[in-house]
Scaffold this active site. Structure first.
Site, PDB file in Angstrom:
ATOM      1  N   ASN A  28       0.855  -1.192   0.000  1.00 58.02           N
ATOM      2  CA  ASN A  28       0.000   0.000   0.000  1.00 58.02           C
ATOM      3  C   ASN A  28       0.894   1.246   0.000  1.00 58.02           C
ATOM      4  OD1 ASN A  28      -2.450   1.342  -0.133  1.00 58.02           O
ATOM      5  ND2 ASN A  28      -2.545   1.611   2.062  1.00 58.02           N
ATOM      6  N   HIS A  30       3.017   4.607  -0.462  1.00 54.16           N
ATOM      7  CA  HIS A  30       2.708   6.038  -0.563  1.00 54.16           C
ATOM      8  C   HIS A  30       4.022   6.784  -0.760  1.00 54.16           C
ATOM      9  CE1 HIS A  30       4.154   6.045   3.545  1.00 54.16           C
ATOM     10  NE2 HIS A  30       3.208   5.186   3.904  1.00 54.16           N
ATOM     11  N   GLY A  32       5.899   8.300   1.138  1.00 55.46           N
ATOM     12  CA  GLY A  32       6.935   8.014   2.135  1.00 55.46           C
ATOM     13  C   GLY A  32       7.782   6.818   1.721  1.00 55.46           C
ATOM     14  N   HIS A  33       7.106   5.748   1.277  1.00 60.40           N
ATOM     15  CA  HIS A  33       7.859   4.569   0.820  1.00 60.40           C
ATOM     16  C   HIS A  33       8.734   4.935  -0.383  1.00 60.40           C
ATOM     17  CE1 HIS A  33       4.248   2.342   2.557  1.00 60.40           C
ATOM     18  NE2 HIS A  33       5.258   1.796   3.189  1.00 60.40           N
ATOM     19  N   GLN A 151      10.879   0.735  15.952  1.00 65.13           N
ATOM     20  CA  GLN A 151      11.212  -0.359  15.021  1.00 65.13           C
ATOM     21  C   GLN A 151      12.628  -0.171  14.471  1.00 65.13           C
ATOM     22  OE1 GLN A 151       8.573  -2.099  11.869  1.00 65.13           O
ATOM     23  NE2 GLN A 151       9.637  -0.675  10.534  1.00 65.13           N
ATOM     24  N   VAL A 174       8.033  11.304   6.204  1.00 64.18           N
ATOM     25  CA  VAL A 174       7.431  12.140   5.153  1.00 64.18           C
ATOM     26  C   VAL A 174       6.007  12.482   5.603  1.00 64.18           C
ATOM     27  CG1 VAL A 174       6.781  12.250   2.712  1.00 64.18           C
ATOM     28  CG2 VAL A 174       8.844  11.000   3.403  1.00 64.18           C
ATOM     29  N   LEU A 182       2.748  10.337   6.765  1.00 61.20           N
ATOM     30  CA  LEU A 182       2.166   9.392   5.805  1.00 61.20           C
ATOM     31  C   LEU A 182       2.258   7.987   6.361  1.00 61.20           C
ATOM     32  CD1 LEU A 182       3.339  10.711   2.306  1.00 61.20           C
ATOM     33  CD2 LEU A 182       1.424  11.432   3.740  1.00 61.20           C
ATOM     34  N   SER A 184       0.414   3.809   5.655  1.00 62.72           N
ATOM     35  CA  SER A 184      -0.544   2.980   4.918  1.00 62.72           C
ATOM     36  C   SER A 184      -1.883   2.917   5.642  1.00 62.72           C
ATOM     37  CB  SER A 184      -0.004   1.558   4.758  1.00 62.72           C
ATOM     38  OG  SER A 184       1.231   1.617   4.080  1.00 62.72           O
ATOM     39  N   ARG A 185      -1.858   3.064   6.964  1.00 63.42           N
ATOM     40  CA  ARG A 185      -3.103   2.951   7.737  1.00 63.42           C
ATOM     41  C   ARG A 185      -3.947   4.222   7.658  1.00 63.42           C
ATOM     42  NH1 ARG A 185       0.158  -0.628  11.228  1.00 63.42           N
ATOM     43  NH2 ARG A 185      -0.930  -2.618  11.371  1.00 63.42           N
TER      44      ARG A 185
HETATM   45  O1  PAF Z   1       7.534  -1.079   8.659  1.00 67.07           O
HETATM   46  C1  PAF Z   1       7.005  -2.026   8.035  1.00 67.07           C
HETATM   47  O2  PAF Z   1       6.354  -1.829   7.015  1.00 67.07           O
HETATM   48  C2  PAF Z   1       7.153  -3.440   8.566  1.00 67.07           C
HETATM   49  O3  PAF Z   1       7.172  -3.463   9.957  1.00 67.07           O
HETATM   50  C3  PAF Z   1       8.387  -4.188   7.989  1.00 67.07           C
HETATM   51  C4  PAF Z   1       9.676  -3.517   8.408  1.00 67.07           C
HETATM   52  C5  PAF Z   1       8.275  -4.226   6.480  1.00 67.07           C
HETATM   53  C6  PAF Z   1       8.405  -5.616   8.520  1.00 67.07           C
HETATM   54  O4  PAF Z   1       7.253  -6.311   8.171  1.00 67.07           O
END
Ligand code: PAF
Length: 280
Positions: A28, A30, A32-33, A151, A174, A182, A184-185
């Protein structure tokens, strides 16, 4: 861009490559990715992205089943951006061909606090899948967003302690023009909630400004932010000012002496749980 679904195909594509830059995602995608992938391109070649919604990191009452899965759109976005050479999109049987009974257990003082407290098992699930993805992709560098601050710290600590030959790069969060990070949720936000959503970041900015202005009682600042959000309909899990280096609570003396801090937040607006943070 090559789209591969199996580890064998991935290894075929990457044979002999020693400078792979990797961006793991759950899809999903955006802006940011896409920014993470642009950064990856500056630090390695080829760039590999993955899309895998990792069941292991979702709790029993969380949104695994309804997590947005938009592979065709994601591929179109990646094709248009032209930063990624291989997209690895395995299905569950490929990555978990048997029950995943070996798991990576992050240390409690990092993995069981804040997000880990509200989402038990989350960082174990993340660490386990990231280790597996690293073992499939064998990257030299991997890029993670600072929006998932804890994380990022967990993944860095895992790489350090297991001496994995991967440099972890942190990318700034971002944001939309109104400040909302930003995510996905964000697609879960109703129109009304979307208008309310930047209030979370606004509270983090207030705390940042107060500390810059010399306030050192961080628990008072946390309480004020929680109260303001609760009064406008949020359900706050935490707003916590912590030390950047280990996410422990700073002393007032550390705050006034300029210890690098970060304020982290998680709160629910309607059905949507948002997280955000800001370095101080
Ligand atoms: O940040 C994420 O999207 C997830 O936690 C990751 C790092 C892809 C692991 O599933």
């Amino acid at each position: 861009m090559k789209v591969v679904h199996t580890i064998e195909e991935l290894r075929d594509q990457l044979r002999g490559q020693t400078r792979v830059a990797f961006v793991p995602t759950m899809g999903n995608l955006h802006a940011g990715h896409l920014a993470l992938m642009r950064t990856a391109r500056q630090h390695g070649d080829p760039v590999v992205a993955s899309i895998f919604v990792n069941r292991l990191q979702f709790g029993p009452n969380e949104d695994f089943d309804k997590y947005p899965r938009t592979l065709a759109d994601d591929i179109a976005k990646l094709e248009a951006a032209r930063d990624v050479y291989v997209l690895f999109a395995p299905d569950e049987r490929e990555l978990y061909p048997e029950p995943q009974t070996f798991r990576v257990q992050p240390p409690g003082d990092l993995g069981d606090i804040l997000e880990g407290h509200y989402r038990p098992g989350f960082f174990q699930g993340v660490s386990t899948v990231v280790l597996k993805l690293f073992s499939c992709v064998q990257p030299r560098v991997a890029v993670f967003g600072k929006k998932d601050y804890q994380q990022l710290m967990v993944v860095r600590a895992m790489c350090r302690q297991f001496q994995l030959p991967v440099d972890i790069l942190a990318h700034e969060t971002v944001r939309a023009d109104d400040g909302l990070a930003l995510s996905s949720r964000n697609v879960y936000l109703s129109d009304g909630d979307r208008k309310q959503a930047p209030a979370l970041y606004a509270q983090l900015q207030r705390i940042q400004k107060s500390i810059h202005d010399g306030v050192s009682d961080t628990s008072l600042l946390e309480q004020q932010a929680i109260q303001a959000l609760t009064e406008s309909g949020w359900q706050v899990d935490y707003i916590a000012v912590r030390r950047q280096r280990d996410l422990l609570v700073p002393t007032q003396q550390e705050v006034s002496q300029g210890e690098p801090l970060v304020v982290l937040a998680a709160a629910k607006l309607g059905v949507t749980r948002l997280i955000d943070n800001l370095e101080i």
